[in-house]
Design a protein around this motif. Structure first.
Motif, PDB file in Angstrom:
ATOM      1  N   SER A  50     -23.712  32.999  39.783  1.00 52.46           N
ATOM      2  CA  SER A  50     -23.676  33.283  38.351  1.00 52.46           C
ATOM      3  C   SER A  50     -24.351  34.605  38.000  1.00 52.46           C
ATOM      4  CB  SER A  50     -24.342  32.142  37.565  1.00 52.46           C
ATOM      5  OG  SER A  50     -23.617  30.943  37.740  1.00 52.46           O
ATOM      6  N   PRO A  53     -20.933  39.047  37.148  1.00 50.56           N
ATOM      7  CA  PRO A  53     -19.868  38.740  36.195  1.00 50.56           C
ATOM      8  C   PRO A  53     -18.490  38.689  36.842  1.00 50.56           C
ATOM      9  CG  PRO A  53     -20.482  41.033  35.995  1.00 50.56           C
ATOM     10  CD  PRO A  53     -21.446  40.424  36.982  1.00 50.56           C
ATOM     11  N   LYS A  56     -16.395  34.470  41.282  1.00 48.99           N
ATOM     12  CA  LYS A  56     -15.851  33.195  40.790  1.00 48.99           C
ATOM     13  C   LYS A  56     -16.544  32.012  41.439  1.00 48.99           C
ATOM     14  CE  LYS A  56     -11.538  32.255  40.780  1.00 48.99           C
ATOM     15  NZ  LYS A  56     -10.145  32.144  41.293  1.00 48.99           N
ATOM     16  N   SER A 147     -19.323  29.813  39.755  1.00 49.37           N
ATOM     17  CA  SER A 147     -20.113  30.704  38.911  1.00 49.37           C
ATOM     18  C   SER A 147     -19.985  30.302  37.442  1.00 49.37           C
ATOM     19  CB  SER A 147     -19.627  32.147  39.091  1.00 49.37           C
ATOM     20  OG  SER A 147     -20.347  33.022  38.256  1.00 49.37           O
ATOM     21  N   SER A 149     -20.318  31.852  33.516  1.00 49.29           N
ATOM     22  CA  SER A 149     -20.252  33.145  32.813  1.00 49.29           C
ATOM     23  C   SER A 149     -21.420  33.277  31.836  1.00 49.29           C
ATOM     24  CB  SER A 149     -18.911  33.285  32.088  1.00 49.29           C
ATOM     25  OG  SER A 149     -17.840  33.243  33.007  1.00 49.29           O
ATOM     26  N   TRP A 151     -23.175  35.842  31.091  1.00 51.83           N
ATOM     27  CA  TRP A 151     -23.036  37.035  30.256  1.00 51.83           C
ATOM     28  C   TRP A 151     -22.217  36.763  28.996  1.00 51.83           C
ATOM     29  CZ3 TRP A 151     -17.976  38.359  29.489  1.00 51.83           C
ATOM     30  CH2 TRP A 151     -17.061  37.833  30.405  1.00 51.83           C
ATOM     31  N   PHE A 152     -21.249  35.844  29.106  1.00 53.69           N
ATOM     32  CA  PHE A 152     -20.372  35.536  27.967  1.00 53.69           C
ATOM     33  C   PHE A 152     -21.177  34.936  26.812  1.00 53.69           C
ATOM     34  CE2 PHE A 152     -17.238  33.031  25.616  1.00 53.69           C
ATOM     35  CZ  PHE A 152     -16.228  33.969  25.449  1.00 53.69           C
ATOM     36  N   LYS A 168     -20.881  42.093  29.922  1.00 53.34           N
ATOM     37  CA  LYS A 168     -20.339  42.003  31.275  1.00 53.34           C
ATOM     38  C   LYS A 168     -20.705  43.244  32.091  1.00 53.34           C
ATOM     39  CE  LYS A 168     -16.067  40.454  33.508  1.00 53.34           C
ATOM     40  NZ  LYS A 168     -14.635  40.099  33.280  1.00 53.34           N
TER      41      LYS A 168
END
Length: 332
Positions: A50, A53, A56, A147, A149, A151-152, A168
């Motif tokens: 994680s 960015p 996967k 992972s 996200s 950052w999202f 990102k």
């Protein structure tokens, strides 16, 4: 679960757009000291997926074999005891044609391995998820981790401005600057509203911020606190920094709040030289000559794209660092 001893290798899979490819590969080089055009890489470097960015999934390899039959044979030695499990066959768009397996065959392979393992399968909420993937001329099996996200979740912050780095890109930049946070002290001396600081702090990187604009310093502090993070952000010019840092991240000021002329940009770089060995610079214009004049050498670079807006990311080291002679990139 009966403890299985990992081999010390990991398989990572990646997802990125064509515009993001250069940045992803630069992050790969920071983590693994190599990159690839494939969306999969094998390495003995282990990190939380994680963090990136672009990662996967990750498999922590438990065993491998030249043929699928070898995986099935070794799976029979796995005893889950009281832990439930499931097996997934990773879907990788970047695999070579020879490594691709159709959907029905994947489900059948998952079933066969699941049947070989001693224990109770649970496809919905397993204690342990195993991953399987063919890569190159071998098959790999191990503990699977997907992972998140992170950052999202940082996209919606109290303070923002339109020219700030995306979360990102900021997360990738933090990783490129500090691929291994252990024992590393970092600074963002032109931190703006703290986009890089938030990403770095959320990954446990020891970083402080600084800016000459009181409005953006307040914004940076508010953004950090909004996500439940703790980080120091000082008000003041880069020229006043006296403490030594392992790495500095400078996103050259070019927005409405803090704009730097070319002469001021050069001064920023010159002031960074005494307090850091490594420097990561984000710029919207070519400043190679400034980097050199300030006493740094560029050792890696890429273009980060956002629609028609281009940023150049430069990884630099102090020119008086003897290791630069072997690290410099061959310039085209």
């Amino acid at each position: 679960m009966k403890r299985l001893k990992p081999t010390g290798e990991y398989i990572y899979t990646f997802a990125y757009t064509e515009d993001e490819k250069e940045l992803c590969q630069m992050e790969m080089r920071a983590f693994f000291s190599k990159d690839t055009n494939d969306k999969i890489i094998r390495s003995d470097v282990g990190f939380e997926p994680s963090r990136s960015p672009f990662v996967k999934e990750r498999i922590e390899v438990l065993f491998e074999a030249a043929e699928l039959a070898g995986i099935l044979e070794q799976s029979a030695d796995v005893n889950m005891e009281t832990d439930t499990f499931k097996v997934i066959f990773l879907k990788i768009n970047g695999l070579a044609l020879a490594d691709k397996v159709d959907f029905d065959e994947k489900r059948e392979i998952e079933r066969q391995i699941g049947a070989a393992i001693t224990g109770e399968a649970d496809v919905h909420n397993p204690d342990v998820t195993f991953g399987l993937i063919p890569f190159g001329d071998r098959w790999y099996f191990g503990k699977y981790r997907q992972s998140e996200s992170v950052w999202f979740r940082h996209q919606q912050k109290p303070r923002e401005y339109s020219t700030a780095l995306s979360t990102k890109v900021a997360r990738a930049i933090a990783n490129i600057a500090v691929p291994d946070p252990v024992g590393i002290k970092a600074i963002d001396p032109c931190c703006g509203i703290g986009t890089v600081l938030v990403e770095a702090l959320s990954m446990g990187i020891d970083i402080v911020g600084r800016d000459i604009n009181p409005l953006v310093v307040d914004g940076s502090r508010e953004n950090i606190a909004h996500f439940g993070l703790t980080g120091k952000v000082d008000l003041g010019p880069i020229a006043d920094i006296e403490q030594q840092y392992d790495v500095a991240i400078i996103d050259m000021p070019y927005n409405l709040y803090t704009h730097a002329t070319p002469a001021e940009q050069l001064e920023i770089l010159k002031h960074a030289q005494p307090f850091t060995e490594k420097l990561l610079v984000v710029t919207i214009e070519s400043i190679d000559h400034m980097i050199e004049e300030a006493g740094f050498t560029i050792i890696d670079r890429c273009i980060a794209k956002k629609a028609l807006f281009l940023r150049e990311i430069l990884v630099c080291e102090r020119t008086d660092n003897p290791s630069n002679s072997v690290k410099q990139l061959q310039q085209a």
